[in-house]
Design a protein around this motif. Structure first.
Motif, PDB file in Angstrom:
ATOM      1  N   UNK A  84       0.835  -1.199   0.000  1.00 48.57           N
ATOM      2  CA  UNK A  84       0.000   0.000   0.000  1.00 48.57           C
ATOM      3  C   UNK A  84       0.872   1.251   0.000  1.00 48.57           C
ATOM      4  N   UNK A  85       0.357   2.371  -0.441  1.00 43.13           N
ATOM      5  CA  UNK A  85       1.130   3.622  -0.381  1.00 43.13           C
ATOM      6  C   UNK A  85       1.550   3.914   1.058  1.00 43.13           C
TER       7      UNK A  85
ATOM      8  N   UNK B   4       4.432  -4.979  14.977  1.00 38.89           N
ATOM      9  CA  UNK B   4       3.217  -5.710  14.596  1.00 38.89           C
ATOM     10  C   UNK B   4       1.977  -4.816  14.645  1.00 38.89           C
ATOM     11  N   UNK B   5       1.120  -4.952  13.638  1.00 38.96           N
ATOM     12  CA  UNK B   5      -0.081  -4.133  13.542  1.00 38.96           C
ATOM     13  C   UNK B   5      -1.125  -4.880  12.723  1.00 38.96           C
ATOM     14  N   UNK B   6      -2.380  -4.427  12.737  1.00 39.69           N
ATOM     15  CA  UNK B   6      -3.414  -5.093  11.932  1.00 39.69           C
ATOM     16  C   UNK B   6      -3.066  -5.066  10.454  1.00 39.69           C
ATOM     17  N   UNK B   7      -3.533  -6.060   9.694  1.00 39.54           N
ATOM     18  CA  UNK B   7      -3.224  -6.108   8.266  1.00 39.54           C
ATOM     19  C   UNK B   7      -4.027  -5.086   7.465  1.00 39.54           C
ATOM     20  N   UNK B   8      -3.498  -4.734   6.304  1.00 36.72           N
ATOM     21  CA  UNK B   8      -4.221  -3.931   5.324  1.00 36.72           C
ATOM     22  C   UNK B   8      -4.678  -4.852   4.201  1.00 36.72           C
ATOM     23  N   UNK B   9      -5.834  -4.553   3.617  1.00 36.02           N
ATOM     24  CA  UNK B   9      -6.409  -5.395   2.578  1.00 36.02           C
ATOM     25  C   UNK B   9      -6.699  -4.551   1.347  1.00 36.02           C
ATOM     26  N   UNK B  10      -6.463  -5.139   0.167  1.00 34.87           N
ATOM     27  CA  UNK B  10      -6.828  -4.524  -1.093  1.00 34.87           C
ATOM     28  C   UNK B  10      -7.636  -5.508  -1.924  1.00 34.87           C
ATOM     29  N   UNK B  11      -8.512  -5.010  -2.792  1.00 35.55           N
ATOM     30  CA  UNK B  11      -9.343  -5.868  -3.656  1.00 35.55           C
ATOM     31  C   UNK B  11      -9.866  -5.003  -4.789  1.00 35.55           C
ATOM     32  N   UNK B  12     -11.160  -5.149  -5.129  1.00 35.47           N
ATOM     33  CA  UNK B  12     -11.783  -4.208  -6.055  1.00 35.47           C
ATOM     34  C   UNK B  12     -11.865  -2.819  -5.438  1.00 35.47           C
ATOM     35  N   UNK B  13     -11.723  -2.761  -4.119  1.00 34.15           N
ATOM     36  CA  UNK B  13     -11.716  -1.500  -3.398  1.00 34.15           C
ATOM     37  C   UNK B  13     -10.281  -1.140  -2.987  1.00 34.15           C
ATOM     38  N   UNK B  14     -10.006   0.118  -2.766  1.00 30.65           N
ATOM     39  CA  UNK B  14      -8.644   0.535  -2.400  1.00 30.65           C
ATOM     40  C   UNK B  14      -8.194  -0.073  -1.074  1.00 30.65           C
ATOM     41  N   UNK B  15      -6.899  -0.042  -0.827  1.00 31.76           N
ATOM     42  CA  UNK B  15      -6.322  -0.549   0.413  1.00 31.76           C
ATOM     43  C   UNK B  15      -7.003   0.082   1.625  1.00 31.76           C
TER      44      UNK B  15
ATOM     45  N   UNK C 243     -15.722 -10.022  -5.407  1.00 28.57           N
ATOM     46  CA  UNK C 243     -15.094 -11.048  -6.238  1.00 28.57           C
ATOM     47  C   UNK C 243     -13.791 -10.566  -6.865  1.00 28.57           C
ATOM     48  N   UNK C 244     -13.233  -9.492  -6.348  1.00 29.34           N
ATOM     49  CA  UNK C 244     -11.999  -8.959  -6.888  1.00 29.34           C
ATOM     50  C   UNK C 244     -10.781  -9.762  -6.482  1.00 29.34           C
ATOM     51  N   UNK C 245      -9.655  -9.376  -7.023  1.00 27.32           N
ATOM     52  CA  UNK C 245      -8.377 -10.007  -6.714  1.00 27.32           C
ATOM     53  C   UNK C 245      -7.876  -9.452  -5.385  1.00 27.32           C
ATOM     54  N   UNK C 246      -7.800 -10.316  -4.386  1.00 30.59           N
ATOM     55  CA  UNK C 246      -7.461  -9.849  -3.048  1.00 30.59           C
ATOM     56  C   UNK C 246      -5.960  -9.865  -2.797  1.00 30.59           C
ATOM     57  N   UNK C 247      -5.529  -8.946  -1.946  1.00 28.04           N
ATOM     58  CA  UNK C 247      -4.148  -8.907  -1.497  1.00 28.04           C
ATOM     59  C   UNK C 247      -4.123  -8.362  -0.067  1.00 28.04           C
ATOM     60  N   UNK C 248      -3.083  -8.700   0.670  1.00 22.17           N
ATOM     61  CA  UNK C 248      -2.950  -8.228   2.046  1.00 22.17           C
ATOM     62  C   UNK C 248      -1.514  -7.780   2.295  1.00 22.17           C
ATOM     63  N   UNK C 249      -1.355  -6.920   3.293  1.00 26.24           N
ATOM     64  CA  UNK C 249      -0.050  -6.404   3.687  1.00 26.24           C
ATOM     65  C   UNK C 249       0.055  -6.506   5.203  1.00 26.24           C
TER      66      UNK C 249
END
Length: 308
Positions: A138-139, A149-160, A170-176
Motif C-alpha cells: 500500500x502507499x 506488529x499491527x493489523x493487516x491492510x487489505x486490497x481488492x476491487x476497493x482501495x487498500x 469477487x476482486x483479486x485480493x491482497x494483504x499487507x
C-alpha cells in the motif's frame, strides 16, 4: 448457513505467540485461534515449525542458505497446549539441506513441516520471462513503513484499507502484514516471519463475494530470497475450485519486490462460511489476518472441522 465472527480483542496481549521453556514451548494468548480458543491458529503453528527448522540449520552452521521451500501440513487442529518441537536433518550436501520438523503434544504429532535450504551463488547468463504485473505494498500514506506488529491492510476491487467489510467482493485480493514475533524475548528471523504469514494465503485466495467458504489443509511456501524486513505482502495469482475442493496460489513480496509464491489446498466449509458484509465499517483491531478473520488456520469450533 454463514457465520459472522466477532474477533476477540487482543490489544493488550503480549505481542508474541510462544514462550520457550527448558522443556518446550508454552502458547501465549496471541497464538489462540478465534475459531476455538482451545486451539492454535495456523500462523503460529507455521511460525513455530519454521523456528524448529532454523534451529536445526543453525546447528549445521548454514544460516546463510536460502529457505527455498517450506511446506506445512495442517491435517488436524493443534491444541493451545504445551508443545515440543523435534527436527531431523534428512539430507545435507554442499548445495542443499533438507530438514523435517514436527510439533508434538501429549506424545502425538500435532503438525509437521519440511524445509529445503539452498546455498546461494550467482544467476546464470541470459534473460528469462517474468511477469511485469507484480504485487506492491500500500502507499506509505496508508501504511507507513513499520517493523512493529499491527493489523493487516487489505486490497481488492476497493482501495487498500484495514476495514474487512470493504473487501467482500469477487476482486483479486491482497494483504499487507507486519509479522508478529514467534517466541517472546527472542529475535525473529525474516524467514520465520514470512513462513508464519504464508498461512494467510488461504484467506487471500479464498475470499469472494459471499465471504470465505474454504478452509486450508496445508500451505507451501517457495522463496528465491529472504525478506528484507518483517513487512510482507500476499496477492492472489490463481484459484481453481471443483466439487468442494480448491487449490490456489498467491505471490509473496516485500518492499523490495517479489520473494516467491505460496500455495494451498482447501476444503469447502459452506455451513460455516465467514461473511463480512455486515461489517462494512469494521476496523481490523488485532494483529494478524487470522485474528481478524478466524479463517487462515483452517481451524473451527469443536466438531466442525472435517478431516481430509
Amino acid at each position: 448457513m454463514t457465520t459472522t465472527m466477532a474477533p476477540r480483542r487482543r490489544d493488550h496481549m503480549i505481542k508474541a505467540y510462544f514462550r520457550r521453556t527448558n522443556e518446550g514451548f508454552e502458547p501465549l494468548e496471541l497464538a489462540h485461534s478465534d475459531w476455538n480458543w482451545a486451539h492454535l491458529h495456523g500462523v503460529s503453528v507455521s511460525g513455530l515449525l519454521a523456528c524448529g527448522a532454523e534451529d536445526a540449520l543453525r546447528g549445521l552452521d548454514r544460516e546463510h542458505f536460502v529457505p527455498a521451500r517450506f511446506h506445512v501440513d495442517l491435517s488436524r487442529p493443534t491444541r493451545a497446549a504445551f508443545t515440543t518441537v523435534a527436527s531431523e536433518v534428512v539430507r545435507s550436501s554442499s548445495r542443499l539441506t533438507q530438514i523435517d520438523v514436527r510439533l508434538h503434544q501429549s506424545g502425538n504429532v500435532a503438525a509437521r513441516g519440511s524445509a529445503l535450504f539452498l546455498r546461494p551463488s550467482e544467476n546464470p547468463d541470459g534473460d528469462i520471462w517474468t511477469p511485469s504485473d507484480r504485487g506492491a505494498p500500500p502507499p506509505l500514506s496508508i501504511a507507513p513503513a513499520s517493523e512493529e506488529p499491527r493489523p493487516p491492510y487489505i486490497g481488492s476491487d476497493q482501495p487498500w484499507s484495514a476495514r474487512f467489510g470493504d473487501h467482500q467482493n469477487a476482486g483479486r485480493h491482497q494483504t499487507w502484514h507486519t509479522a508478529v514475533p514467534i517466541i517472546i524475548d527472542e529475535p525473529m528471523s525474516t524467514f520465520q516471519g514470512v513462513a508464519a504469514l504464508a498461512d494467510t494465503a488461504s484467506m487471500v485466495a479464498n475470499w469472494g463475494s459471499a465471504g470465505i467458504g474454504y478452509i486450508n489443509t496445508d500451505v507451501s511456501l517457495t522463496l528465491a530470497r529472504r525478506p528484507v524486513g518483517m513487512e510482507i505482502g500476499l496477492r492472489t495469482l490463481d484459484h481453481v475450485q471443483h466439487q468442494g475442493v480448491a487449490v490456489a496460489a498467491v505471490e509473496v513480496y516485500d518492499r523490495c519486490g517479489p520473494l516467491g509464491n505460496a500455495s494451498i489446498t482447501a476444503l469447502a466449509n459452506t455451513r460455516r462460511a465467514l461473511d463480512y458484509s455486515a461489517h462494512e465499517r469494521a476496523e481490523a483491531q488485532t494483529l494478524t489476518a487470522e485474528h481478524t478473520t478466524g479463517e487462515a488456520s483452517g481451524r473451527r469450533a469443536p466438531g466442525a472441522m472435517p478431516q481430509p
